[in-house]
Write a protein that holds these residues in place. Structure first.
Motif, PDB file in Angstrom:
ATOM      1  N   SER A   1     -16.981  27.359  21.852  1.00  0.00           N
ATOM      2  CA  SER A   1     -17.240  26.529  20.684  1.00  0.00           C
ATOM      3  C   SER A   1     -18.608  25.873  20.842  1.00  0.00           C
ATOM      4  CB  SER A   1     -16.172  25.452  20.551  1.00  0.00           C
ATOM      5  OG  SER A   1     -16.532  24.547  19.530  1.00  0.00           O
ATOM      6  N   PHE A   2     -19.404  26.042  19.835  1.00  0.00           N
ATOM      7  CA  PHE A   2     -20.721  25.435  19.864  1.00  0.00           C
ATOM      8  C   PHE A   2     -20.737  24.127  19.089  1.00  0.00           C
ATOM      9  CE2 PHE A   2     -21.560  29.975  20.482  1.00  0.00           C
ATOM     10  CZ  PHE A   2     -22.213  29.896  21.704  1.00  0.00           C
TER      11      PHE A   2
ATOM     12  N   ARG B   1     -26.633  17.932  20.106  1.00  0.00           N
ATOM     13  CA  ARG B   1     -28.035  18.157  19.720  1.00  0.00           C
ATOM     14  C   ARG B   1     -28.423  17.261  18.554  1.00  0.00           C
ATOM     15  NH1 ARG B   1     -30.786  22.711  21.637  1.00  0.00           N
ATOM     16  NH2 ARG B   1     -31.964  22.788  19.704  1.00  0.00           N
ATOM     17  N   ILE B   2     -27.533  17.121  17.596  1.00  0.00           N
ATOM     18  CA  ILE B   2     -27.821  16.248  16.453  1.00  0.00           C
ATOM     19  C   ILE B   2     -27.945  14.808  16.925  1.00  0.00           C
ATOM     20  CG2 ILE B   2     -26.841  15.281  14.334  1.00  0.00           C
ATOM     21  CD1 ILE B   2     -25.718  18.120  13.786  1.00  0.00           C
ATOM     22  N   GLY B   3     -27.043  14.393  17.820  1.00  0.00           N
ATOM     23  CA  GLY B   3     -27.118  13.039  18.368  1.00  0.00           C
ATOM     24  C   GLY B   3     -28.414  12.820  19.130  1.00  0.00           C
ATOM     25  N   HIS B   4     -28.813  13.815  19.922  1.00  0.00           N
ATOM     26  CA  HIS B   4     -30.065  13.716  20.677  1.00  0.00           C
ATOM     27  C   HIS B   4     -31.256  13.612  19.731  1.00  0.00           C
ATOM     28  CE1 HIS B   4     -28.098  15.971  24.284  1.00  0.00           C
ATOM     29  NE2 HIS B   4     -27.628  14.745  24.141  1.00  0.00           N
ATOM     30  N   GLN B   5     -31.207  14.396  18.673  1.00  0.00           N
ATOM     31  CA  GLN B   5     -32.314  14.395  17.714  1.00  0.00           C
ATOM     32  C   GLN B   5     -32.433  13.024  17.051  1.00  0.00           C
ATOM     33  OE1 GLN B   5     -32.282  17.792  15.128  1.00  0.00           O
ATOM     34  NE2 GLN B   5     -33.602  16.816  13.636  1.00  0.00           N
ATOM     35  N   GLN B   6     -31.313  12.456  16.662  1.00  0.00           N
ATOM     36  CA  GLN B   6     -31.351  11.138  16.021  1.00  0.00           C
ATOM     37  C   GLN B   6     -31.846  10.076  17.000  1.00  0.00           C
ATOM     38  OE1 GLN B   6     -27.306  10.948  14.667  1.00  0.00           O
ATOM     39  NE2 GLN B   6     -27.783  11.905  12.708  1.00  0.00           N
ATOM     40  N   GLU B   7     -31.366  10.161  18.231  1.00  0.00           N
ATOM     41  CA  GLU B   7     -31.790   9.201  19.245  1.00  0.00           C
ATOM     42  C   GLU B   7     -33.283   9.344  19.521  1.00  0.00           C
ATOM     43  OE1 GLU B   7     -30.477   8.683  23.738  1.00  0.00           O
ATOM     44  OE2 GLU B   7     -28.785   8.528  22.337  1.00  0.00           O
TER      45      GLU B   7
ATOM     46  N   ARG C   1     -32.503  11.254  30.318  1.00  0.00           N
ATOM     47  CA  ARG C   1     -31.343  12.028  29.880  1.00  0.00           C
ATOM     48  C   ARG C   1     -31.791  13.139  28.927  1.00  0.00           C
ATOM     49  NH1 ARG C   1     -27.602   8.185  28.021  1.00  0.00           N
ATOM     50  NH2 ARG C   1     -28.618   8.301  26.007  1.00  0.00           N
ATOM     51  N   ARG C   2     -32.709  12.821  28.021  1.00  0.00           N
ATOM     52  CA  ARG C   2     -33.241  13.840  27.099  1.00  0.00           C
ATOM     53  C   ARG C   2     -33.891  14.951  27.907  1.00  0.00           C
ATOM     54  NH1 ARG C   2     -30.896  11.068  24.609  1.00  0.00           N
ATOM     55  NH2 ARG C   2     -29.461  12.758  24.791  1.00  0.00           N
ATOM     56  N   LYS C   3     -34.663  14.548  28.912  1.00  0.00           N
ATOM     57  CA  LYS C   3     -35.375  15.535  29.725  1.00  0.00           C
ATOM     58  C   LYS C   3     -34.382  16.415  30.462  1.00  0.00           C
ATOM     59  CE  LYS C   3     -38.651  15.987  33.438  1.00  0.00           C
ATOM     60  NZ  LYS C   3     -38.838  15.469  34.747  1.00  0.00           N
ATOM     61  N   ASP C   4     -33.314  15.808  31.034  1.00  0.00           N
ATOM     62  CA  ASP C   4     -32.289  16.581  31.751  1.00  0.00           C
ATOM     63  C   ASP C   4     -31.570  17.535  30.810  1.00  0.00           C
ATOM     64  OD1 ASP C   4     -32.946  15.268  34.076  1.00  0.00           O
ATOM     65  OD2 ASP C   4     -31.261  13.838  33.957  1.00  0.00           O
ATOM     66  N   ASP C   5     -31.222  17.061  29.608  1.00  0.00           N
ATOM     67  CA  ASP C   5     -30.540  17.917  28.631  1.00  0.00           C
ATOM     68  C   ASP C   5     -31.418  19.075  28.215  1.00  0.00           C
ATOM     69  OD1 ASP C   5     -28.330  16.304  28.761  1.00  0.00           O
ATOM     70  OD2 ASP C   5     -28.764  15.241  26.884  1.00  0.00           O
ATOM     71  N   HIS C   6     -32.710  18.804  28.040  1.00  0.00           N
ATOM     72  CA  HIS C   6     -33.643  19.853  27.639  1.00  0.00           C
ATOM     73  C   HIS C   6     -33.787  20.899  28.744  1.00  0.00           C
ATOM     74  CE1 HIS C   6     -36.943  21.836  25.693  1.00  0.00           C
ATOM     75  NE2 HIS C   6     -37.680  21.659  26.765  1.00  0.00           N
ATOM     76  N   ASP C   7     -33.807  20.455  30.000  1.00  0.00           N
ATOM     77  CA  ASP C   7     -33.964  21.387  31.119  1.00  0.00           C
ATOM     78  C   ASP C   7     -32.769  22.293  31.267  1.00  0.00           C
ATOM     79  OD1 ASP C   7     -36.426  20.308  31.622  1.00  0.00           O
ATOM     80  OD2 ASP C   7     -35.760  19.020  33.277  1.00  0.00           O
ATOM     81  N   GLN C   8     -31.600  21.840  30.854  1.00  0.00           N
ATOM     82  CA  GLN C   8     -30.408  22.678  30.981  1.00  0.00           C
ATOM     83  C   GLN C   8     -30.441  23.693  29.905  1.00  0.00           C
ATOM     84  OE1 GLN C   8     -27.002  20.121  30.842  1.00  0.00           O
ATOM     85  NE2 GLN C   8     -27.574  19.060  32.695  1.00  0.00           N
TER      86      GLN C   8
END
Length: 176
Positions: free
Chosen positions: A85-86, A93-99, A169-176
């Protein structure tokens, strides 16, 4: 001429055997291709129609055999695991974008030189020395600009997370 005379009858025969118009059309094409390949084997001109129906019978039989083999092969293959499930990833991703929009709103209030240092050191992970080389300024200038940027953002971004933890956290999420 052979196709014009008998295609409709062969097409109807194939449809009645497979109950699928598109498949019957494909099978009709195969029948006439096989007829062309075996054209020297026609017994007599009076029996051309029967000969074509014989080819059509074999073509339908081969198609059914092929389908049985395909289904048997699929049955031997282990069933696929459930589709991932995506939805959760999309929500994140939407939450990250808003943040990130909130963060960028605060970052845009900084002077450009502090924005550059912040982007290089915090977001891109460059050391003070590397950022100094990239911007052609002394290391001390990088340290002071970054300190001012963090202080400014700390007062503008409030909540349970600090600015730096959000960015990391954004950087870690992006690296994954």
């Amino acid at each position: 001429m052979l196709f014009e005379r008998h295609a409709s009858a062969i097409y109807s025969f194939c449809f009645r055997r497979v109950a699928d118009w598109a498949l019957a059309e494909d099978l009709t094409s195969i029948v006439f291709l096989e007829a062309w390949r075996r054209r020297e084997k026609v017994i007599s001109p009076d029996m051309v129609r029967a000969w074509l129906f014989g080819i059509a019978t074999n073509v339908v039989r081969n198609q059914r055999r092929s389908q049985r083999r395909y289904r048997a092969a699929l049955a031997r293959v282990a069933p696929e695991s459930a589709e991932p499930s995506f939805a959760d990833e999309s929500d994140a991703r939407i939450g990250h974008q808003q943040e990130m929009k909130v963060i960028l709103g605060a970052v845009k209030e900084l002077p450009r030189r502090e924005q550059d240092v912040l982007a290089l050191c915090v977001w891109s992970g460059l050391s003070y020395e590397e950022a100094a080389v990239a911007l052609s300024v002394p290391v001390g200038t990088i340290r002071s600009r970054l300190s001012r940027a963090k202080q400014h953002l700390g007062t503008h971004l409030t909540g349970s997370d600090t600015y730096e933890s959000r960015v990391n956290r954004r950087k870690d999420d992006h690296d994954q």
